[in-house]
Scaffold this active site. Sequence first.
Site: not given
Ligand code: GSY
Length: 184
Positions: A93, A102, A105, A107
Amino acid sequence: MDELYPREPVWPEAYVALGSNIGNREQLLKDAIDRLDGSPGIQVCRVSGIYETDPVGYTEQPPFLNMVIAVRSEHSPVGLLHRLFEIEKQLGRVRDIRFGPRTIDLDLLLYDNVLMDQEELTLPHPRMMERSFVLVPLQDVIDAAHPLHEKVKKASKAALQDGKEGIALWKTINWRSASEPFES
Ligand code: GSY
């Protein structure tokens, strides 16, 4: 009657959202789960389905695979967060474009019933109730006794009915923690 032997302490349960939209997305999700489960003081308990989701925020990027897992951890919330950062780094990452593509990710969404608002970490995750790519997989694994269980179920159902954000079940996977004995 007094217990003869003290029970094993039960570690607090936490929920982690995973997302990937570069490289071998499924393998990256699985590698992250394996690394978490192989970390001292962390056990992966349940895994959601894998969902393919349209990117939210910065939309000029490939679709994501998203999922949520339930873990038990003896670490503090910030200790667990640091382990998530380490795994993100190990899996390539790079934090360049803020909402950009990425490899992985991770969280931290919820940690037991902990409410906290610190510079490094806010719990529950401040944007989790607005994101279908989090709510839908979270409702697969959230414990029925968790105070947010009903709210997550309702919001996830509404997000699916609303259908504004593309989200589709892509695959389900079996999971057995490496630290649990195998029983058939
Ligand atoms: O916050 C997570 C990263 N992220 C994502 C994701 O994991 N999935 C989708 N569908 N859209 C996203 N936009 C971000 S930034």
